[in-house]
Design a protein around this motif. Sequence first.
Motif, PDB file in Angstrom:
ATOM      1  N   LYS A  14      -3.901   1.748  -5.525  1.00 60.21           N
ATOM      2  CA  LYS A  14      -3.063   1.259  -4.419  1.00 60.21           C
ATOM      3  C   LYS A  14      -2.017   2.301  -4.034  1.00 60.21           C
ATOM      4  CE  LYS A  14      -3.539  -3.665  -5.168  1.00 60.21           C
ATOM      5  NZ  LYS A  14      -3.001  -4.868  -5.755  1.00 60.21           N
ATOM      6  N   ARG A  15      -1.405   2.901  -5.053  1.00 63.19           N
ATOM      7  CA  ARG A  15      -0.360   3.898  -4.751  1.00 63.19           C
ATOM      8  C   ARG A  15      -0.944   5.076  -3.992  1.00 63.19           C
ATOM      9  NH1 ARG A  15       2.572   4.185 -10.557  1.00 63.19           N
ATOM     10  NH2 ARG A  15       3.317   2.033 -10.631  1.00 63.19           N
ATOM     11  N   ARG A  16      -2.131   5.514  -4.456  1.00 61.27           N
ATOM     12  CA  ARG A  16      -2.749   6.670  -3.798  1.00 61.27           C
ATOM     13  C   ARG A  16      -3.145   6.322  -2.363  1.00 61.27           C
ATOM     14  NH1 ARG A  16      -5.105   7.286  -9.180  1.00 61.27           N
ATOM     15  NH2 ARG A  16      -7.052   6.287  -8.516  1.00 61.27           N
ATOM     16  N   PHE A  17      -3.663   5.111  -2.182  1.00 65.34           N
ATOM     17  CA  PHE A  17      -4.079   4.673  -0.844  1.00 65.34           C
ATOM     18  C   PHE A  17      -2.846   4.566   0.066  1.00 65.34           C
ATOM     19  CE2 PHE A  17      -5.230   1.101   2.115  1.00 65.34           C
ATOM     20  CZ  PHE A  17      -6.137   1.832   2.875  1.00 65.34           C
ATOM     21  N   ARG A  18      -1.761   4.081  -0.489  1.00 63.06           N
ATOM     22  CA  ARG A  18      -0.527   3.949   0.303  1.00 63.06           C
ATOM     23  C   ARG A  18      -0.070   5.338   0.780  1.00 63.06           C
ATOM     24  NH1 ARG A  18       4.789   4.201  -1.103  1.00 63.06           N
ATOM     25  NH2 ARG A  18       6.171   3.311   0.475  1.00 63.06           N
ATOM     26  N   LYS A  19      -0.120   6.312  -0.125  1.00 62.02           N
ATOM     27  CA  LYS A  19       0.250   7.689   0.238  1.00 62.02           C
ATOM     28  C   LYS A  19      -0.631   8.196   1.382  1.00 62.02           C
ATOM     29  CE  LYS A  19       2.201  10.179  -3.716  1.00 62.02           C
ATOM     30  NZ  LYS A  19       1.751  10.653  -5.026  1.00 62.02           N
ATOM     31  N   PHE A  20      -1.918   7.896   1.256  1.00 59.26           N
ATOM     32  CA  PHE A  20      -2.880   8.327   2.282  1.00 59.26           C
ATOM     33  C   PHE A  20      -2.527   7.692   3.637  1.00 59.26           C
ATOM     34  CE2 PHE A  20      -6.801   7.067   4.555  1.00 59.26           C
ATOM     35  CZ  PHE A  20      -7.263   8.319   4.933  1.00 59.26           C
TER      36      PHE A  20
END
Length: 447
Positions: free
Chosen positions: A137-143
């Motif tokens: 989720k964190r990585r997707f949010r950054k994206f």
Amino acid sequence: MDEEYDVIVLGTGLTECILSGIMSVNGKKVLHMDRNPYYGGESSSITPLEELYKRFTLPDSPPESMGRGRDWNVDLIPKFLMANGQLVKMLLYTEVTRYLDFKVVEGSFVYKGGKIYKVPSTETEALASNLMGMFEKRRFRKFLVFVANFDENDPKTFEGVDPKTTTMRDVYKKFDLGQDVIDFTGHALALYRTDDYLDVPCLETINRIKLYSESLARYGKSPYLYPLYGLGELPQGFARLSAIYGGTYMLNKPVDEIVMDGGKVIGVKSEGEVARCKQLICDPSYIPDRVRKAGQVIRVICILSHPIKNTNDANSCQIIIPQNQVNRNSDIYVCMISYAHNVAAQGKYIAIVSTTVETSEPEAEIEPALELLEPIDQKFVAISDLYEPTDDGTESQVFASRSYDATTHFETTCNDIKDIYKRMTGTDFDFENMKRKQNDVFGEDEQ
């Protein structure tokens, strides 16, 4: 009919009606004919329900449980409008919106491992979604933040990505996104039907995700809109625009021959008369010798008495089944609308499944989608050939539109309209050309 026109248009599908509207607004003298007694060609909405049963040659007539036949308007080709997309822009610029009412589609869902999940497309939704684990989720949010801030004219926003050379596969790697997230990003946000996009430069994908997010931001529930009384209202709206500007319409008018001279179109013959023209626009069915088959689409119209499971009882939604999830090359789509849009009798729902045909058993290909819809009261199956023009029309001045593809929105149709416009006029399409001339009633330009 026996006179000279700038442009003759054959067929009243959406592509043809929009082009005829634009040409009329731009001061061209337009004659618009259709061999059918109704508007919309391939993209019409069928009413009453009895007519749909006849069209699909079902032996029975609709049972009484289906309610009144005239309460139904069933689209033959299912599509939604992106709230911030090109078709909405065309509707606004031409003010055709005054003839139509729209509702926001209530939800967008994606299929994973046999279940459906809401598509997360904002940071808040991404963090609440059970499609991904916590770190993902964190990585997707950054994206998502990267995409939202990305501006192709401002290298400071690139973060080491070159929009013209970096592939989308590499962008996903950069953010360390897993296969499931890549699936729903590419197919449910960027709305690609296949995975070919992974190995081309990322700019178009980033812009597609932006379009999705901006469309979603307009109304909140989903990025899609749908017109009350069905998509058949759209071509009619643009036909009214053309008529206001002096366009002539003839339905139920057989086309006997397209008259050519030295390889160039000079007119159309109908019932013994010839209307002359400089340019001709038509759908593929009018010129079978100038188009080629480019594949097939299967569409299955399903009538239900219930909303689709796991969609929070939405009265309209879209479900995307990414091809990876069902071992295919192209996605399967489900568009669902209902009595809330004045297209079905009270308490009834219409779900339309569509995909690009890949095997010799197209009905087996869409089985995963049909399972989501059970129980189904009635199915109508259509397998359509997709056609595209064999030449660009510069010599013949005959401009054929492409068949409507399996995508669930009108962006590809709008690209075709812009492309035909450019080939016909030699200039790039500009939305400003669609603006109604101020305070004109009959389309006469002020001198």
